[in-house]
Design an enzyme around this catalytic site. Structure first.
Site: not given
Ligand SMILES: *Cc1c(COP(=O)(O)O)cnc(C)c1O
Length: 384
Positions: A123, A209, A238
């Site tokens: 994701f 990520d 986050k």
């Molecule tokens: C939450 C998340 C995102 C997206 O972040 P947003 O602030 O909602 O755009 C991207 N990568 C990972 C691994 C995430 O957990």
């Protein structure tokens, strides 16, 4: 717009790991706003810094120097071993910056159609490029045509990546050190170091990520630090602002030189408010030694769950690192979330059958015990 199906509860106040709803009922927050409020709710030092900065200066735009942004870039580079930082406002935007870096590196090599390798079950966000990079058809369905240039392979499968060796149209791989939305999937030990060597051998950028795993969640500042490697690009959001929206894309070496003036930007990114809050977040984690606390508490919770849940036939696997924990059940278990809520506990189920726990790093031992008791009770009550 009805983009969310929400639980019928309204929180009006928070303090540390506790939340209170409109009726005055108290809840233990084992989700932290999805890995965001790592320092809990209404942290007094964050409140202080935010109010102080709000009385001084909010926003001037990136047409001018922003001292707290420069300090935050310095701190993040010191903690991560990276060279520089681009600031934005969310995880998806941080990944967009990473994707643009990879494309720019490809363009610099004269590659007409550069590819980024991404993982099944991943994701990376909800913008068009990041949903195209995401390995989940549910996130993509209805939004075709997708952005091209992504090659998907299975997660935690070194051979799948090794079989792409020698392909000169590949410029980068984008991967989560632990898949969060994908079900708290922890790869085999050594996975990241082996990705690192394959990237080195092929001159591919290793882009991690760390939007969910970063800023202390797994017991290190960054999950890649468990394996003593350094990526070329890493993305954060986050927990960086503990709820104040801020994201960052950190880069090193040639990746750090890929974007030059005019190639990327953000109106809000790196503003005074967000950067002051993020600097204070980093200071508190360091001062309170919350990394070792997350590691220690996480191990304690994992031990409890292994002892009490592993023997149950409805439990398939228990995994995680630091305070990012997943309990995979044999059957879909979304129904546990409202049951937990009724018992005053906030948890989450992801990938249909994985109970995901992301409590704040400031959780105390009594709260950890309460969390463990409630979760064990809930899962014991299910049948496979
Ligand atoms: C939450 C998340 C995102 C997206 O972040 P947003 O602030 O909602 O755009 C991207 N990568 C990972 C691994 C995430 O957990």
């Amino acid at each position: 717009m009805p983009t969310y199906s929400r639980f019928p509860v309204t929180f009006v106040r928070g303090e540390g790991a506790w939340l209170w709803d409109r009726q005055g009922k108290r809840y233990l927050d084992a989700l932290s706003g999805i890995a965001v409020c790592n320092l809990g709710h209404a942290h007094p030092a964050l409140y202080e810094v935010l109010c102080q900065q709000a009385g001084q200066l909010w926003h001037t735009s990136n047409l001018y120097r922003i001292p707290p942004q420069e300090r935050l870039a310095g701190e993040l580079c010191r903690l991560s071993g990276m060279d520089n930082a681009f600031f934005c406002n969310s995880g998806a935007e941080a990944n967009e910056a990473a994707i643009k870096i990879a494309r720019a590196v490809g363009a610099g090599r004269g590659i007409a159609d550069p590819k980024i390798v991404v993982m099944e079950g991943s994701f990376h966000g909800r913008t068009l490029a990041t949903l195209s990079a995401t390995g989940n058809a549910k996130v993509q369905r209805g939004f075709e045509p997708l952005v091209g240039g992504f090659l998907q392979i299975p997660y935690d499968d070194i051979d799948a990546l090794a079989s792409l060796s020698g392909r000169s149209d590949i410029v980068a791989i984008l991967v989560e050190p632990i898949q969060g939305e994908g079900g708290v999937r922890t790869p085999a030990p050594g996975y990241l170091s082996r990705l690192r060597s394959l990237c080195d051998d092929n001159d591919w950028l290793l882009m991690l990520d760390e939007v969910q795993t970063g800023i202390g969640r797994t017991g290190r500042w960054f999950a890649f630090q468990h394996q003593s490697i350094t990526p070329d690009v890493t993305t954060l959001a986050k927990a960086l602002g503990n709820g104040f929206p801020i994201g960052a894309c950190l880069a090193r070496g040639k990746a750090a030189r890929a974007l030059t003036a005019g190639m990327h930007g953000s109106t809000f990114g790196g503003n005074f408010l967000g950067c002051r809050v993020a600097l204070e977040v980093l200071r508190i984690i360091e001062e309170q030694k919350l990394l070792s606390r997350a590691e220690w508490l996480g191990r304690r919770l994992l031990d409890t769950f292994r002892q009490r849940l592993e023997p149950l036939e409805q439990v398939k696997a228990i995994r995680g690192h630091g305070l990012m924990l997943g309990i995979e059940l044999q059957a879909p278990c979304g129904g546990l979330v409202p049951k937990a809520l009724a018992q005053g506990l906030l948890i989450n189920v992801t990938a249909n059958n994985v109970v995901r726990l992301l409590p704040p790093l400031i959780l105390d031992e009594n709260q950890a015990d309460q969390l463990a008791e409630t979760v064990v009770g809930l899962i014991s009550g299910t049948t496979s």
